[in-house]
Write a protein that holds these residues in place. Structure first.
Motif, PDB file in Angstrom:
ATOM      1  N   ALA A 257      -7.846   6.191   2.977  1.00  0.00           N
ATOM      2  CA  ALA A 257      -7.296   7.163   1.923  1.00  0.00           C
ATOM      3  C   ALA A 257      -7.656   8.716   2.366  1.00  0.00           C
ATOM      4  O   ALA A 257      -6.679   9.657   2.147  1.00  0.00           O
ATOM      5  CB  ALA A 257      -8.122   7.094   0.478  1.00  0.00           C
TER       6      ALA A 257
ATOM      7  N   VAL B 156       1.071   3.196   5.538  1.00  0.00           N
ATOM      8  CA  VAL B 156       1.592   4.096   4.423  1.00  0.00           C
ATOM      9  C   VAL B 156       2.677   5.111   4.932  1.00  0.00           C
ATOM     10  O   VAL B 156       3.797   5.439   4.474  1.00  0.00           O
ATOM     11  CB  VAL B 156       0.339   4.802   3.661  1.00  0.00           C
TER      12      VAL B 156
ATOM     13  N   VAL C  20      -5.012   5.929  -2.917  1.00  0.00           N
ATOM     14  CA  VAL C  20      -5.032   5.028  -1.868  1.00  0.00           C
ATOM     15  C   VAL C  20      -6.216   3.944  -1.857  1.00  0.00           C
ATOM     16  O   VAL C  20      -6.202   2.836  -1.319  1.00  0.00           O
ATOM     17  CB  VAL C  20      -4.947   5.855  -0.540  1.00  0.00           C
TER      18      VAL C  20
ATOM     19  N   GLN D  49       1.383   3.819  -3.078  1.00  0.00           N
ATOM     20  CA  GLN D  49       1.114   5.205  -2.877  1.00  0.00           C
ATOM     21  C   GLN D  49       2.110   6.056  -3.604  1.00  0.00           C
ATOM     22  O   GLN D  49       1.923   7.251  -4.176  1.00  0.00           O
ATOM     23  CB  GLN D  49       0.296   5.422  -1.534  1.00  0.00           C
TER      24      GLN D  49
ATOM     25  N   SER E 174     -11.121   1.433   2.992  1.00  0.00           N
ATOM     26  CA  SER E 174     -10.112   1.704   2.189  1.00  0.00           C
ATOM     27  C   SER E 174     -10.140   3.428   1.927  1.00  0.00           C
ATOM     28  O   SER E 174      -9.261   4.111   1.900  1.00  0.00           O
ATOM     29  CB  SER E 174     -10.368   1.210   0.618  1.00  0.00           C
TER      30      SER E 174
ATOM     31  N   LYS F  57      -4.887  11.767  -4.365  1.00  0.00           N
ATOM     32  CA  LYS F  57      -4.175  10.879  -3.447  1.00  0.00           C
ATOM     33  C   LYS F  57      -5.289  10.117  -2.538  1.00  0.00           C
ATOM     34  O   LYS F  57      -5.111   8.941  -2.386  1.00  0.00           O
ATOM     35  CB  LYS F  57      -3.487  11.793  -2.367  1.00  0.00           C
ATOM     36  N   THR F  58      -6.434  10.624  -2.484  1.00  0.00           N
ATOM     37  CA  THR F  58      -7.714   9.759  -2.025  1.00  0.00           C
ATOM     38  C   THR F  58      -7.848   8.691  -2.960  1.00  0.00           C
ATOM     39  O   THR F  58      -8.120   7.456  -2.517  1.00  0.00           O
ATOM     40  CB  THR F  58      -8.822  10.857  -1.924  1.00  0.00           C
TER      41      THR F  58
ATOM     42  N   LEU G  80      -4.848  10.203   4.382  1.00  0.00           N
ATOM     43  CA  LEU G  80      -3.384  10.543   3.631  1.00  0.00           C
ATOM     44  C   LEU G  80      -3.705  11.604   2.458  1.00  0.00           C
ATOM     45  O   LEU G  80      -2.743  11.704   1.877  1.00  0.00           O
ATOM     46  CB  LEU G  80      -2.952   9.243   3.193  1.00  0.00           C
TER      47      LEU G  80
ATOM     48  N   LEU H 231       0.741  -1.129   0.098  1.00  0.00           N
ATOM     49  CA  LEU H 231      -0.003   0.011   0.067  1.00  0.00           C
ATOM     50  C   LEU H 231       0.717   1.316  -0.127  1.00  0.00           C
ATOM     51  O   LEU H 231       0.659   2.245  -0.923  1.00  0.00           O
ATOM     52  CB  LEU H 231      -0.890  -0.297   1.236  1.00  0.00           C
ATOM     53  N   GLY H 232       1.648   1.294   0.808  1.00  0.00           N
ATOM     54  CA  GLY H 232       2.679   2.559   1.009  1.00  0.00           C
ATOM     55  C   GLY H 232       3.511   2.804  -0.363  1.00  0.00           C
ATOM     56  O   GLY H 232       3.560   3.680  -0.899  1.00  0.00           O
TER      57      GLY H 232
END
Length: 658
Positions: A327, A150, A309, A92, A323, A305-306, A330, A88-89
């Protein structure tokens, strides 16, 4: 020099005034410092003009920020969460960086500048997100854990970007070669510093700790951070990289907690000056004509970014709601972006106008973050059009009511610190059921993993007290030492249960009458009671008859502890032993799927070598298990460890990563 000190006084005075207002409004202090810089900078009141000197001082703040993040960085945690961190991180950071770089190239930026801008915008705010998650009690929720994973990878990515910035400043065809050389130097220096940290620094700090000198300990910690920063700078790399590695070195030792406490005042003040210097870059006269570009960049940052993620979370098997909530956490820019902009400015990679626009976009996104984090559940539910979603406050009450519905004749403990936990363990030993509530999310999570019947929440809420079953309880214990907090809880209890006995623990006897008038059954001032206990032992050892000892103690109580009031103050006591280790603690470790301990027996892990003890193992569906030597651990088990801070940390590393 006189002018610089005058400007420094202006910065500190303005920061104190603005922060006081921001704390009352419950806004992040980072935004307070940024607002201070905006107000006193050349773009507004113009009270501070020597920005170069301020920037020079602010660089120390960035150094200590990276040093602190290095202290908190856990390699074993990284390995145990590697699927989320790198899946995930990593996804992203890579996707966001690539997309933002493509946009930058499309609008005519040079490749180095486009990469820099993309790196700045791809990172999120670790400080703001984790603080708001802790306040809302969601730090250990599933979406909170996804967000933390993340952020953990972003810390790594930020270090890599810091390595690359000096290379990006190279012009011409030598850029690829310079990038390769810079990365190679970074890896060699990283390995060398880690070796020093593993075999040299622990011995040095052991000797320093034996001197019992706080000044020498602080000086040694500051010296390590600055020497590491100076070393990386001498190799042509960023000073902040050296500070981060120095923090990592000391983060693996049992001196980590004490170093964090000792350097926090230096870090917070210098970091505040850094954020003030960033705020001084925001010139309203330059931003107002470009307000549409600012709003467009901020909106694109939050939305893109939403979406990224959320899509990655779904790809990793998370449900839509979780999820999207992760999101939303972040979506903003972060303080690492400011650090990258500051370092890039020293290498003349970015002009002030561009830095101002990007910094303003990050500030605007961070200003929205507290609201987004606090209401992420409602925003996600509304966006996904879930029908009749429970508000967060109502949802937690449903959980509490379901867990306490079968209790009757139990004790309700409000405040589950050291005193509350001690009372709870004695009640458990005597077979008395209890339920506890506390406002510290970390403590609640640790206690839940250890099998305690504890819930997160504010005990001053009558609805929460009702959910805890005070109508069926035999007693309420309030163990908060703040008398105003305790008084509010007492009044809330009396609204629901006028006849229920209430016992309140206080530090001393100053507020006994106020609490009694509010309906408290008994007040226990812990300082005085501890003194009476010690005095009774002294009298007993002096061969006083027990009857006389009891009469003496009871007489002091009837006199409302008058003879005990007042004392001569001295220097503060040490809270650590001669090795700098903390007192013994309990700590619960949840084993993720990739943890080393999964599938192994307790005797195969050889945790005894760490000095920590396994006090219990909790398994979903099986409850509390006896920690026998042949017990084979499974994914999802919660292992309760007991020992000093260093022993517990070593045992946790052995469980998670080996």
């Amino acid at each position: 020099m006189h002018g610089f000190f005058a400007e420094l006084v202006i910065i500190l005075t303005a920061s104190a005034l603005v922060l006081a207002a921001f704390y009352r409004l419950r806004l992040p202090p980072t935004l307070g410092y940024l607002t201070t810089g905006l107000l006193i900078g050349p773009g507004a009141l113009g009270l501070v003009g020597n920005q170069e000197a301020v920037q020079y001082l602010a660089e120390f703040g960035v150094v200590f920020l990276l040093f602190s993040l290095g202290l908190e960085f856990s390699l074993s945690r990284l390995l145990a969460m590697r699927r989320l961190v790198f899946g995930l991180g990593g996804g992203q950071v890579l996707i966001c960086t690539a997309a933002f770089m493509a946009v930058g190239l499309g609008v005519g930026l040079s490749p180095p500048l486009a990469l820099l801008m993309a790196a700045v915008l791809a990172l999120s705010s670790t400080a703001v997100v984790t603080r708001e998650l802790a306040r809302s009690g969601e730090l250990y929720a599933r979406h909170g854990q996804l967000g933390v994973a993340v952020l953990l990878f972003q810390d790594l990515a930020a270090v890599l970007f810091l390595i690359l910035i000096p290379a990006l400043a190279t012009e011409g065809d030598g850029l690829p070669l310079m990038l390769a050389v810079t990365v190679a130097k970074g890896l060699v220096l990283f390995a060398a510093l880690i070796g020093i940290g593993k075999w040299v620094l622990p011995r040095v700090f052991f000797e320093v700790a034996k001197t019992h000198s706080d000044e020498l300990f602080v000086l040694a910690a500051l010296l390590v951070a600055l020497l590491a920063a100076l070393l990386t700078d001498a190799f042509g790399l960023s000073m902040t990289l050296g500070a981060f590695i120095a923090g990592m070195m000391l983060g693996e030792s049992h001196f980590r907690h004490r170093i964090e406490v000792e350097i926090r005042p230096f870090r917070d003040v210098l970091l505040g000056i850094f954020f003030v210097s960033v705020g001084m870059l925001l010139v309203p006269a330059q931003l107002l004509p470009r307000w549409s570009a600012l709003l467009g960049l901020t909106a694109a940052l939050l939305v893109f970014k939403t979406v990224i993620v959320m899509v990655l979370g779904r790809w990793l098997g998370e449900d839509r709601l979780t999820s999207l909530r992760a999101a939303l956490l972040l979506a903003q820019g972060g303080e690492f972006g400011f650090a990258l902009l500051a370092v890039a400015g020293t290498y003349h990679l970015i002009d002030p106008g561009q830095a101002t626009l990007v910094a303003a976009s990050i500030v605007l996104s961070m200003a929205l973050t507290p609201l987004i984090v606090r209401h992420n559940g409602r925003i996600a539910a509304w966006f996904l059009r879930h029908r009749h979603p429970l508000p967060a406050a109502q949802a937690d009450l449903v959980d509490v009511s379901g867990a306490t519905g079968a209790l009757s004749g139990h004790v309700v403990i409000c405040g589950y610190g050291r005193v509350g936990q001690a009372v709870g363990r004695i009640l458990t030993r005597e077979g008395v059921a209890f339920v506890a509530v506390d406002e510290d999310p970390v403590r609640v999570q640790e206690a839940l993993l250890g099998g305690e019947n504890v819930f997160y929440g504010d005990a001053r809420r009558p609805a929460l007290l009702h959910a805890l079953g005070i109508a069926r309880a035999r007693l309420v214990l309030v163990s908060f030492t703040d008398h105003r907090h305790a008084l509010a809880i007492v009044r809330a209890v009396r609204e629901r249960a006028p006849e229920l006995p209430i016992l309140v623990r206080t530090t001393d006897d100053r507020y006994r009458d106020v609490l009694k008038q509010a309906g408290v059954t008994a007040v226990v001032p812990e300082t005085f009671e501890a003194s009476l206990t010690l005095a009774s032992h002294v009298l007993a050892l002096l061969d006083f008859p027990m009857e006389r000892v009891q009469q003496s103690v009871q007489g002091v109580r009837e006199e409302r502890y008058g003879v005990l009031r007042g004392y001569f103050h001295g220097q503060r006591s040490r809270i650590e032993d001669t090795q700098g280790q903390a007192l013994e603690v309990r700590h619960a470790v949840r084993l993720p799927d990739e943890a080393r301990a999964v599938g192994l027996r307790l005797d195969e892990l050889d945790l005894a070598r760490t000095g920590a003890e396994v006090r219990g193992v909790r398994r979903a569906g099986a409850g509390e298990l006896v920690p026998a030597a042949d017990l084979r651990l499974q994914a999802g088990d919660a292992v309760v460890l007991f020992g000093t801070a260093s022993q517990v940390e070593n045992a946790e590393r052995r469980l998670l990563g080996g």
